[in-house]
Design an enzyme around this catalytic site. Sequence first.
Site, PDB file in Angstrom:
ATOM      1  N   ASP A 137      -4.073   0.648   7.712  1.00  0.00           N
ATOM      2  CA  ASP A 137      -4.208   1.850   6.898  1.00  0.00           C
ATOM      3  C   ASP A 137      -4.856   2.974   7.681  1.00  0.00           C
ATOM      4  OD1 ASP A 137      -5.022   2.233   3.346  1.00  0.00           O
ATOM      5  OD2 ASP A 137      -3.577   3.145   4.691  1.00  0.00           O
ATOM      6  N   LYS A 139      -5.083   6.316   8.556  1.00  0.00           N
ATOM      7  CA  LYS A 139      -4.634   7.673   8.218  1.00  0.00           C
ATOM      8  C   LYS A 139      -5.852   8.575   8.115  1.00  0.00           C
ATOM      9  CE  LYS A 139      -4.480   6.468   3.325  1.00  0.00           C
ATOM     10  NZ  LYS A 139      -3.655   5.787   2.350  1.00  0.00           N
ATOM     11  N   ASN A 142      -8.885   7.933   5.933  1.00  0.00           N
ATOM     12  CA  ASN A 142      -9.743   6.749   6.162  1.00  0.00           C
ATOM     13  C   ASN A 142     -10.557   6.880   7.424  1.00  0.00           C
ATOM     14  OD1 ASN A 142      -8.817   5.528   3.888  1.00  0.00           O
ATOM     15  ND2 ASN A 142      -7.177   4.430   4.932  1.00  0.00           N
ATOM     16  N   ASP A 155     -12.248   2.838   6.275  1.00  0.00           N
ATOM     17  CA  ASP A 155     -11.902   2.176   5.013  1.00  0.00           C
ATOM     18  C   ASP A 155     -11.151   0.894   5.282  1.00  0.00           C
ATOM     19  OD1 ASP A 155     -11.134   1.260   2.662  1.00  0.00           O
ATOM     20  OD2 ASP A 155      -9.908   2.955   2.078  1.00  0.00           O
ATOM     21  N   THR A 172      -0.305   6.076   0.983  1.00  0.00           N
ATOM     22  CA  THR A 172       0.914   6.914   0.996  1.00  0.00           C
ATOM     23  C   THR A 172       1.944   6.224   1.892  1.00  0.00           C
ATOM     24  OG1 THR A 172       0.339   8.038   3.050  1.00  0.00           O
ATOM     25  CG2 THR A 172      -0.573   8.954   1.016  1.00  0.00           C
TER      26      THR A 172
HETATM   27  C1  LIG Z   1     -16.766  -0.144   6.087  1.00  0.00           C
HETATM   28  O1  LIG Z   1     -16.419   0.769   5.092  1.00  0.00           O
HETATM   29  C2  LIG Z   1     -16.011   0.265   3.880  1.00  0.00           C
HETATM   30  C3  LIG Z   1     -15.978  -1.099   3.542  1.00  0.00           C
HETATM   31  C4  LIG Z   1     -15.554  -1.484   2.259  1.00  0.00           C
HETATM   32  C5  LIG Z   1     -15.155  -0.514   1.365  1.00  0.00           C
HETATM   33  C6  LIG Z   1     -14.698  -0.860   0.002  1.00  0.00           C
HETATM   34  O2  LIG Z   1     -14.883  -0.072  -0.902  1.00  0.00           O
HETATM   35  N1  LIG Z   1     -14.052  -2.053  -0.127  1.00  0.00           N
HETATM   36  C7  LIG Z   1     -13.539  -2.548  -1.321  1.00  0.00           C
HETATM   37  C8  LIG Z   1     -13.932  -2.052  -2.583  1.00  0.00           C
HETATM   38  C9  LIG Z   1     -13.379  -2.594  -3.721  1.00  0.00           C
HETATM   39  C10 LIG Z   1     -12.462  -3.645  -3.657  1.00  0.00           C
HETATM   40  C11 LIG Z   1     -12.083  -4.131  -2.391  1.00  0.00           C
HETATM   41  C12 LIG Z   1     -12.635  -3.585  -1.244  1.00  0.00           C
HETATM   42  C13 LIG Z   1     -15.160   0.842   1.695  1.00  0.00           C
HETATM   43  C14 LIG Z   1     -15.606   1.229   2.954  1.00  0.00           C
HETATM   44  N2  LIG Z   1     -15.624   2.566   3.383  1.00  0.00           N
HETATM   45  C15 LIG Z   1     -15.612   3.647   2.584  1.00  0.00           C
HETATM   46  O3  LIG Z   1     -15.574   3.645   1.373  1.00  0.00           O
HETATM   47  C16 LIG Z   1     -15.631   4.941   3.363  1.00  0.00           C
HETATM   48  C17 LIG Z   1     -16.332   6.079   2.674  1.00  0.00           C
HETATM   49  S1  LIG Z   1     -17.915   5.703   2.019  1.00  0.00           S
HETATM   50  C18 LIG Z   1     -19.055   5.877   3.302  1.00  0.00           C
HETATM   51  C19 LIG Z   1     -19.305   7.235   3.879  1.00  0.00           C
HETATM   52  C20 LIG Z   1     -19.993   7.323   5.070  1.00  0.00           C
HETATM   53  N3  LIG Z   1     -20.233   8.482   5.682  1.00  0.00           N
HETATM   54  C21 LIG Z   1     -19.803   9.626   5.093  1.00  0.00           C
HETATM   55  N4  LIG Z   1     -19.928  10.936   5.530  1.00  0.00           N
HETATM   56  C22 LIG Z   1     -19.328  11.740   4.610  1.00  0.00           C
HETATM   57  C23 LIG Z   1     -18.811  10.986   3.582  1.00  0.00           C
HETATM   58  C24 LIG Z   1     -19.106   9.625   3.881  1.00  0.00           C
HETATM   59  C25 LIG Z   1     -18.841   8.399   3.244  1.00  0.00           C
END
Ligand SMILES: COc1ccc(C(=O)Nc2ccccc2)cc1NC(=O)CCSCc1cnc2[nH]ccc2c1
Length: 272
Positions: A137, A139, A142, A155, A172
């Site tokens: 993924d 893109k 992410n 992500d 997408t």
């Molecule tokens: C290693 O990363 C991740 C690992 C796991 C998951 C996740 O949610 N997994 C999931 C959830 C539910 C069901 C199944 C799996 C998400 C992330 N990563 C992010 O979400 C990136 C933006 S949040 C952080 C962050 C940092 N630094 C920033 N600077 C500006 C904004 C910003 C935003």
Amino acid sequence: VSATETRRWTLNDFDIGKPLGRGKFGHVYLAREKRSNHIVALKVLFKSQLQQSQVEHQLRREVEIQSHLRHPNILRLYGYFYDQKRVYLILEYAAKGELYKELQKCKYFSERRAATYVASLARALIYCHGKHVIHRDIKPENLLIGAQGELKIADFGWSVHTFNRRRTMCGTLDYLPPEMVESVEHDASVDIWSLGVLCYEFLYGVPPFEAKEHSDTYRRIVQVDLKFPPKPIVSSHAKDLISQMLVKDSSQRLQLHKLLEHPWIVQNAEPS
Ligand SMILES: COc1ccc(C(=O)Nc2ccccc2)cc1NC(=O)CCSCc1cnc2[nH]ccc2c1
């Protein structure tokens, strides 16, 4: 905030700051771990929503995958904890924010900036493939930018271990390679295709197979209908690299380690 610490984190360990964004499953906040003053991003997921979408197992697997990944161009997942209603992910904070916003602002990147990003992503993907993780993924949405301007793959909502390849469509269409759009078996070479799409979008400001209708994007991908517009002016080395990555037959795509030796990367990417 070392992940090796097997301590039980709780919300009281953190001062919560401004919201950083809203994801599908919850909100992300800037936070400071009180004892170390370490700044992190705290992602709050609602258990009810995770249960509704049956993604608890995927989250567990992802936390497992992430806990083994340590690379400067991969956003860290330091740890997690939960309470009655929520699961909290303690994530690395990327101080310079979201790459796609930067791309929208600049319209497109210089060849040096694009090559530096592509090289760092290639190194991160080589690292992941070495651990039998394909990302699938890659893109702009992410990708985040760290305090020193370095790119972070952020992500892992769809990363899978290569042994259990899933065929669900993710995100997408623009970034999907033919074998995923035709939902046939795929392997680590899907990341090489996506990196080629990303490199094109870094240089031209739009993805290569963009079209108004999904059906047109689908057709342009499976036909590899790759065209280079006259503007902005892009070097022939860059076009050559993209043409070697956006190849329908996944076995014929440029290998990631070969990418790092390509003249466009050698002549344009900042030394890591
Ligand atoms: C290693 O990363 C991740 C690992 C796991 C998951 C996740 O949610 N997994 C999931 C959830 C539910 C069901 C199944 C799996 C998400 C992330 N990563 C992010 O979400 C990136 C933006 S949040 C952080 C962050 C940092 N630094 C920033 N600077 C500006 C904004 C910003 C935003």
